[in-house]
Scaffold this motif. Structure first.
Motif, mmCIF file in Angstrom:
data_model
loop_
_atom_site.group_PDB
_atom_site.id
_atom_site.type_symbol
_atom_site.label_atom_id
_atom_site.label_comp_id
_atom_site.label_asym_id
_atom_site.label_seq_id
_atom_site.Cartn_x
_atom_site.Cartn_y
_atom_site.Cartn_z
ATOM 1 N N ARG A 189 0.944 -1.322 -0.042
ATOM 2 C CA ARG A 189 0.021 -0.229 -0.098
ATOM 3 C C ARG A 189 1.031 1.142 0.066
ATOM 4 O O ARG A 189 1.905 1.160 0.766
ATOM 5 N N HIS A 190 0.507 2.207 -0.842
ATOM 6 C CA HIS A 190 1.476 3.539 -0.869
ATOM 7 C C HIS A 190 0.261 4.845 -0.571
ATOM 8 O O HIS A 190 -0.727 4.748 -1.308
ATOM 9 N N GLU A 191 0.963 5.494 0.522
ATOM 10 C CA GLU A 191 -0.073 6.772 0.566
ATOM 11 C C GLU A 191 0.918 7.842 1.026
ATOM 12 O O GLU A 191 1.859 7.892 1.232
ATOM 13 N N VAL A 192 0.223 9.130 0.565
ATOM 14 C CA VAL A 192 1.066 10.488 0.862
ATOM 15 C C VAL A 192 0.131 11.335 1.797
ATOM 16 O O VAL A 192 -1.036 11.538 1.171
ATOM 17 N N TYR A 193 0.546 11.912 2.561
ATOM 18 C CA TYR A 193 -0.181 12.922 3.577
ATOM 19 C C TYR A 193 0.380 14.148 3.422
ATOM 20 O O TYR A 193 1.691 14.107 3.759
ATOM 21 N N VAL A 194 -0.143 15.245 3.072
ATOM 22 C CA VAL A 194 0.333 16.575 2.811
ATOM 23 C C VAL A 194 -0.541 17.517 3.994
ATOM 24 O O VAL A 194 -1.420 17.805 3.908
ATOM 25 N N LEU A 195 0.422 17.917 5.206
ATOM 26 C CA LEU A 195 -0.169 18.505 6.172
ATOM 27 C C LEU A 195 0.214 19.801 6.063
ATOM 28 O O LEU A 195 1.597 20.320 6.061
ATOM 29 N N THR A 196 -0.742 20.602 5.719
ATOM 30 C CA THR A 196 -0.656 22.164 5.209
ATOM 31 C C THR A 196 -1.723 23.048 5.607
ATOM 32 O O THR A 196 -2.814 22.395 5.969
ATOM 33 N N ASP A 197 -1.446 24.197 5.680
ATOM 34 C CA ASP A 197 -2.399 25.223 6.002
ATOM 35 C C ASP A 197 -3.274 25.738 4.709
ATOM 36 O O ASP A 197 -4.222 26.613 4.438
ATOM 37 N N MET A 198 -2.517 25.307 3.629
ATOM 38 C CA MET A 198 -3.090 25.499 2.452
ATOM 39 C C MET A 198 -3.002 26.955 1.909
ATOM 40 O O MET A 198 -3.778 27.418 0.852
ATOM 41 N N ALA A 199 -2.283 27.624 2.305
ATOM 42 C CA ALA A 199 -1.995 29.084 2.027
ATOM 43 C C ALA A 199 -1.343 28.971 0.599
ATOM 44 O O ALA A 199 -0.330 28.146 0.205
ATOM 45 N N ARG A 200 -1.594 29.969 -0.511
ATOM 46 C CA ARG A 200 -1.315 30.017 -1.665
ATOM 47 C C ARG A 200 0.218 30.416 -1.820
ATOM 48 O O ARG A 200 1.109 30.009 -2.592
ATOM 49 N N SER A 201 0.700 31.138 -0.851
ATOM 50 C CA SER A 201 2.240 31.279 -0.729
ATOM 51 C C SER A 201 3.129 29.998 -0.703
ATOM 52 O O SER A 201 4.340 30.214 -0.816
ATOM 53 N N SER A 202 2.559 29.046 -0.282
ATOM 54 C CA SER A 202 3.267 27.770 -0.038
ATOM 55 C C SER A 202 3.256 26.936 -1.174
ATOM 56 O O SER A 202 4.001 25.561 -1.418
ATOM 57 N N TRP A 203 2.546 27.266 -2.361
ATOM 58 C CA TRP A 203 2.511 26.554 -3.725
ATOM 59 C C TRP A 203 2.929 27.499 -4.718
ATOM 60 O O TRP A 203 2.537 28.519 -4.754
ATOM 61 N N ASP A 204 3.101 26.721 -6.007
ATOM 62 C CA ASP A 204 3.382 27.168 -7.358
ATOM 63 C C ASP A 204 2.464 26.904 -8.139
ATOM 64 O O ASP A 204 2.696 25.680 -8.759
ATOM 65 N N ARG A 205 1.512 27.537 -8.258
ATOM 66 C CA ARG A 205 0.190 27.277 -9.065
ATOM 67 C C ARG A 205 0.486 27.231 -10.575
ATOM 68 O O ARG A 205 -0.165 26.800 -11.331
ATOM 69 N N ASP A 206 1.600 27.815 -10.950
ATOM 70 C CA ASP A 206 2.078 27.649 -12.299
ATOM 71 C C ASP A 206 2.965 26.659 -12.497
ATOM 72 O O ASP A 206 3.452 26.399 -13.771
ATOM 73 N N ARG A 207 3.370 25.639 -11.559
ATOM 74 C CA ARG A 207 4.369 24.541 -11.702
ATOM 75 C C ARG A 207 3.645 23.223 -11.333
ATOM 76 O O ARG A 207 2.783 23.174 -10.260
ATOM 77 N N ALA A 208 3.628 22.450 -12.342
ATOM 78 C CA ALA A 208 2.993 21.155 -12.208
ATOM 79 C C ALA A 208 3.659 20.275 -10.825
ATOM 80 O O ALA A 208 4.852 20.514 -10.614
ATOM 81 N N ILE A 209 2.924 19.434 -10.289
ATOM 82 C CA ILE A 209 3.440 18.598 -9.117
ATOM 83 C C ILE A 209 4.288 17.787 -9.683
ATOM 84 O O ILE A 209 3.939 16.974 -10.867
ATOM 85 N N GLU A 210 5.480 17.668 -9.005
ATOM 86 C CA GLU A 210 6.397 16.800 -9.547
ATOM 87 C C GLU A 210 6.222 15.353 -9.041
ATOM 88 O O GLU A 210 5.469 15.194 -8.218
ATOM 89 N N GLY A 211 6.675 14.437 -9.994
ATOM 90 C CA GLY A 211 6.512 12.703 -9.641
ATOM 91 C C GLY A 211 5.239 12.336 -9.888
ATOM 92 O O GLY A 211 4.931 11.111 -9.607
#
Length: 729
Positions: A189-211
Motif C-alpha cells: 500500500r502506498h500513501e502520501v499525506y500533505v499537512l498544510t494550511d493550504m496558503a497560496r504562498s506555499s504552492w507554485d500554481r504555475d508549476r505542475a506537481i513533480e513525480g
C-alpha cells in the motif's frame, strides 16, 4: 470508480435467481374445468383472463428473481472504491510519505497550539495505526534531498523535531519528493499525506506537481491526502511594510519611514510603535476596518553624523495575535555627507534648472526637507583654467550647453569618470560638434555629434529599460509624462560600441545615452541630446524643448535629476533590507583594504566571521533579524556596515488555495481533500476499503419484498366476475 466483493464466493448465489423460473415451469397449476351452459362466453373470458395473468405473472416473476439476486449480492458485501483495494486491515504494510508545510504561516495559533503542532499530532495519530513493517518518509518542505526510510517509531521521533522554517520551497517540490520515495518502496500500500494550511504562498500554481509520472507507474496507485490544518476563518493583523524613503540618507537630515498595517478578519484596533536605534520614537493607536489596510508615516530626528548605520523596527502591540512572526518588521539605512555636485556652463540660465532641481533654496522648502545634494556652479573658462585633481570631491559633474572644453578639461573629466565619478552632458544650441568629437572627448562621450535635428512634431518616446534605476520608481507615470513634452530640436548622434540608449524620441532617435567605464568603482556618463534647461518663449531659436517645466506642471524633469545623483554615485542600487532566503550583498570601499569581517546579531548572541570579500561582501541567506558587520585591519582601522532581514512578504497576506487550484495541480481525481480528523478518516476509509453498498442493498431488498407481497396478493386475489349470476348450491 470500481467495485470489490468482501465475500466474492457468495456472489455466486445470484444464480439462484433462476429458481422462480424453474418453479414456474414445473409447478404450473392445471386449468380448472368449468361446465356452464354459456360455454362460448366462458371461453372468451378465459382467453382475456389468461392474457392478463400472463403479464402479471411475469412482473411477479421478475420481482422474485431480483429479490433473490440482491440477497446473494448483499451477502457478498460489495464496496465501491477508487484505488485497488487491499482491505480494511490495519496490519497491511504501507509506504507512507508525510509532507509537512513548515512555512511561517503554519505558526498560526487558533487555540493553544500552532498549526504545525496540530499537524505533528495528526501525523502521530496516523503513524500509531501503521504496522511496524511499514516504511515512513518524513519530508520537511524546507529541506531538499531524498528522505531516509524510517520505521513508524523512528518517524514519530523525526516528526517531533520538525520546526517552522523561514525559507521554504514550494510544496510542489516536496510532494514530488514524497512520490519518488514512496513509489520506489515495495510495500503493498502506498500513501502520501500533505499537512498544510493550504496558503497560496506555499504552492507554485504555475508549476505542475513533480513525480505524477511515478504515481501512474505504481500498480496499486498512490493515495494522496491533502489535510488542511488552518481554520476556515483567519484573523490576523500584520506589518506588511516598513521601509525608509532612501537606503542612503544625508547626515543631519531626517528620514521618512513608511509603514503599512494590514488586517485580515473583523475590524480591530491595534497599537503601532516605531523604534529607532533601540529607542522608542513614536507610538499611536490605529483603527483597522474589516480586511482593511492603513499606511503610516514616521519622521526620524535629524541623523547624527557620528552614527553611520541606523536600525529601526515597526511593531504591533495590544490585543493578542494568533500569528506572531508578522507583528514586526525591521529596516536599516546608512548615512553619508551630502553629495557635492558641480555644474559647468557658459551661461547662468543653462545651470539654473538643474541646480534648482537638485539643491533648491532652503528658504523655499518646508521645514525638515532633506537636502541630499549640495550644488556648486562654475563657468567654463574658470574650469579650463584649473589644474590638478579638483574634481575628486564631487560625486557628479554636469556639463550643460558648453560650447567648447579645452583638451586639458576633457582629460580631467576623463580621469574623473574612470576613477568612478559620474558625468552628465546636456547638449544645446551653443555646442560645437568639432570640439565634442575630438579624440580625447570621444574616449568619454557616448556619441559622436552629427547635426542639429529639427523635426516638426516630436516628444520623448520609449523608455528602453523600465527597471533602470533612473526610471524604476514610477515607470508608467514617468513614461506618460515624458510623452507629453514637446521637443523642438536635438542633436543627432552616432553612439559608439558599448553604449546603450536609455530613452528615445518618438521618432526613434536617441534622447539619453549611457556609457560605463569599469574600474575599482564604475564610472558612468549620461548624454542628453537636448538641453537640460528651458527658454520660456518657444518661438526663439534657443528654445529646444519644454522639459524643465515646474514640478506642478510636469515633474518628470525634477524626478530624473533627483534620481541621477544617487545612480551615478552608486548608492541607488545599494540594498540594506532583504527578505529571508536572499543573499545580502554589501559594497565595500576598494580603497580601504580590510582583512577581518565579523557579523553580529542585534542581541549579540550570534557572531560569525566572514571571509574577506573581493569586490563586495556576500552573506548567503542570513537569518531573520538585524545584523551589524564590522570590518577591521591590523592597524586598528574599522568600518561599520549593517542590514536587516525580514520574513517573506508573500506569507503576510493569507489566501487559501481553492479546489480548482488543486484540480489543476493534481488532476480532479488525483487527491483526497480533508479539513479535519473526521473527514480524513472518511477519506482514508473510502480510499483503502471503499464505499459500503450493503445498507443500500438491504433497503432495496425490503422494498422488493413489500412489492412482491403486494403483487402476489393483487394478482391472485379471487374476485367475482362482473355481471355473474349466482347459482344456488
Amino acid at each position: 470508480m470500481d467495485i470489490s466483493l468482501i465475500h466474492a464466493g457468495l456472489a455466486a448465489g445470484a444464480a439462484m435467481a433462476a429458481v422462480p423460473v424453474i418453479l414456474h415451469l414445473f409447478m404450473k397449476q392445471p386449468p380448472k374445468r368449468v361446465i356452464f351452459p354459456a360455454l362460448r362466453l366462458i371461453r372468451e373470458r378465459q382467453k382475456r383472463s389468461r392474457k392478463t395473468m400472463k403479464i402479471k405473472n411475469w412482473l411477479l416473476l421478475l420481482a422474485r428473481m431480483a429479490l433473490i439476486a440482491l440477497m446473494a449480492l448483499a451477502l457478498a458485501r460489495p464496496r465501491l472504491f477508487s484505488q485497488t483495494s487491499i482491505g480494511s486491515d490495519q496490519e497491511v504494510p504501507t509506504a507512507v510519505g508525510l509532507v509537512f508545510d513548515t512555512s511561517l504561516s503554519m505558526g498560526y495559533k487558533p487555540r493553544d497550539k500552532t498549526l504545525l503542532d496540530e499537524a505533528k499530532q495528526q501525523a502521530n495519530d496516523i503513524l500509531k495505526k501503521m504496522p511496524d513493517s511499514s516504511q515512513v518518509f518524513v519530508i520537511d518542505s524546507a529541506e531538499p534531498g531524498a528522505p531516509p526510510p524510517l520505521s513508524p517509531a523512528a518517524a514519530r521521533k523525526r516528526v517531533d523535531g520538525i520546526v517552522l522554517r523561514p525559507a521554504n520551497r514550494p510544496l510542489n517540490l516536496a510532494v514530488g519528493q514524497a512520490y519518488a520515495s514512496v513509489a520506489d518502496c515495495d510495500r503493498p500500500r502506498h500513501e502520501v499525506y500533505v499537512l498544510t494550511d493550504m496558503a497560496r504562498s506555499s504552492w507554485d500554481r504555475d508549476r505542475a506537481i513533480e513525480g505524477l509520472d511515478k504515481v501512474k507507474k505504481v500498480k496499486s496507485g498512490i493515495a494522496t491526502y491533502l489535510v488542511r490544518m488552518a481554520p476556515k476563518d483567519i484573523h490576523n493583523v500584520a506589518v506588511t511594510e516598513a521601509s525608509p524613503s532612501v537606503s542612503v540618507a544625508t547626515q543631519g537630515e531626517p528620514v521618512e519611514i513608511r509603514a503599512k498595517i494590514r488586517s485580515q478578519g473583523p475590524a480591530t484596533t491595534r497599537m503601532v510603535q516605531f523604534d529607532l536605534d533601540g529607542k522608542p520614537r513614536h507610538k499611536e493607536q490605529v483603527k483597522l476596518a474589516a480586511d482593511g489596510e492603513t499606511e503610516l508615516k514616521f519622521l526620524t530626528p535629524k541623523l547624527d553624523p557620528a552614527i553611520p548605520i541606523h536600525k529601526g523596527v515597526v511593531r504591533l502591540s495590544g490585543a493578542p495575535d494568533p500569528l506572531e512572526f508578522d507583528d514586526s518588521r525591521f529596516f536599516t539605512f546608512k548615512v553619508q555627507p551630502a553629495m557635492k555636485v558641480l555644474i559647468i556652463s557658459d551661461r547662468e540660465n543653462d545651470a539654473q534648472f538643474v541646480a534648482d532641481a537638485l539643491d533648491p533654496d532652503p528658504t523655499s522648502l518646508p521645514a525638515g526637507t532633506p537636502r541630499p545634494s549640495r550644488v556648486e556652479t562654475i563657468r567654463t573658462p574658470k574650469f579650463d583654467a584649473q589644474t590638478g585633481d579638483t574634481l575628486k570631491n564631487y560625486s557628479t559633474v554636469f556639463l550643460l550647453n558648453v560650447k567648447e572644453v579645452s583638451e586639458t578639461g576633457w582629460s580631467r573629466l576623463n580621469a574623473f569618470v574612470r576613477e568612478g565619478g559620474g558625468l552628465v552632458i546636456g547638449l544645446g544650441e551653443y555646442c560645437n560638434p568639432e570640439n565634442y568629437n575630438l579624440p580625447v572627448a570621444s574616449q568619454l562621450i557616448p556619441g559622436s555629434l552629427t547635426k542639429k535635428e529639427s523635426p516638426k512634431e516630436t516628444s520623448f518616446g520609449k523608455i528602453a529599460d523600465l527597471t533602470h534605476p533612473l526610471f524604476r520608481s514610477y515607470p508608467r507615470q514617468l513614461g506618460e509624462m515624458l510623452s507629453q513634452i514637446p521637443i523642438y530640436h536635438y542633436w543627432g548622434i552616432t553612439p559608439p560600441k558599448g553604449s546603450r540608449t536609455l530613452l528615445s524620441y518618438s521618432n526613434g532617435a536617441p534622447a539619453l545615452v549611457e556609457r560605463s567605464f569599469q574600474g575599482k568603482q564604475t564610472g558612468r556618463v549620461l548624454l542628453w541630446t537636448t538641453p537640460l534647461s528651458r527658454v520660456t518663449d518657444s518661438r526663439l531659436k534657443t528654445a529646444w524643448n519644454e522639459f524643465a517645466l515646474p514640478v506642478g506642471e510636469n515633474w518628470s524633469f525634477f524626478l530624473l535629476m533627483k534620481q541621477t545623483i544617487p545612480y551615478l554615485a552608486g548608492t541607488s542600487s545599494e540594498q540594506l533590507n532583504y527578505e529571508v532566503g536572499q543573499d545580502a550583498v554589501l559594497p565595500v570601499d576598494p580603497t580601504r583594504r580590510f582583512k577581518n569581517y565579523v557579523m553580529q546579531s542585534e542581541d549579540g548572541k550570534t557572531t560569525e566571521r566572514l571571509n574577506p570579500p573581493v569586490d563586495s561582501l556576500v552573506i548567503v541567506t542570513p537569518p531573520i533579524g538585524q545584523w551589524t558587520v564590522t570590518a577591521s585591519n591590523s592597524e586598528g582601522e574599522k568600518a561599520l556596515m549593517g542590514f536587516s532581514v525580514n520574513p517573506p512578504g508573500s506569507e503576510m497576506s493569507y489566501t487559501a488555495m481553492e479546489a480548482s487550484d488543486f484540480d489543476a495541480l493534481f488532476g480532479k481525481k488525483g487527491y483526497n481533500l480533508a479539513t479535519d480528523a473526521e473527514s480524513l478518516k472518511r477519506e482514508v476509509t473510502m480510499s483503502r476499503v471503499g464505499f459500503e453498498i450493503f445498507p443500500w442493498l438491504m433497503g432495496l431488498i425490503l422494498i422488493l419484498v413489500t412489492l412482491e407481497n403486494l403483487l402476489a396478493n393483487k394478482f391472485h386475489r379471487e374476485s367475482a366476475p362482473r355481471g355473474a349470476v349466482g347459482v344456488p348450491a
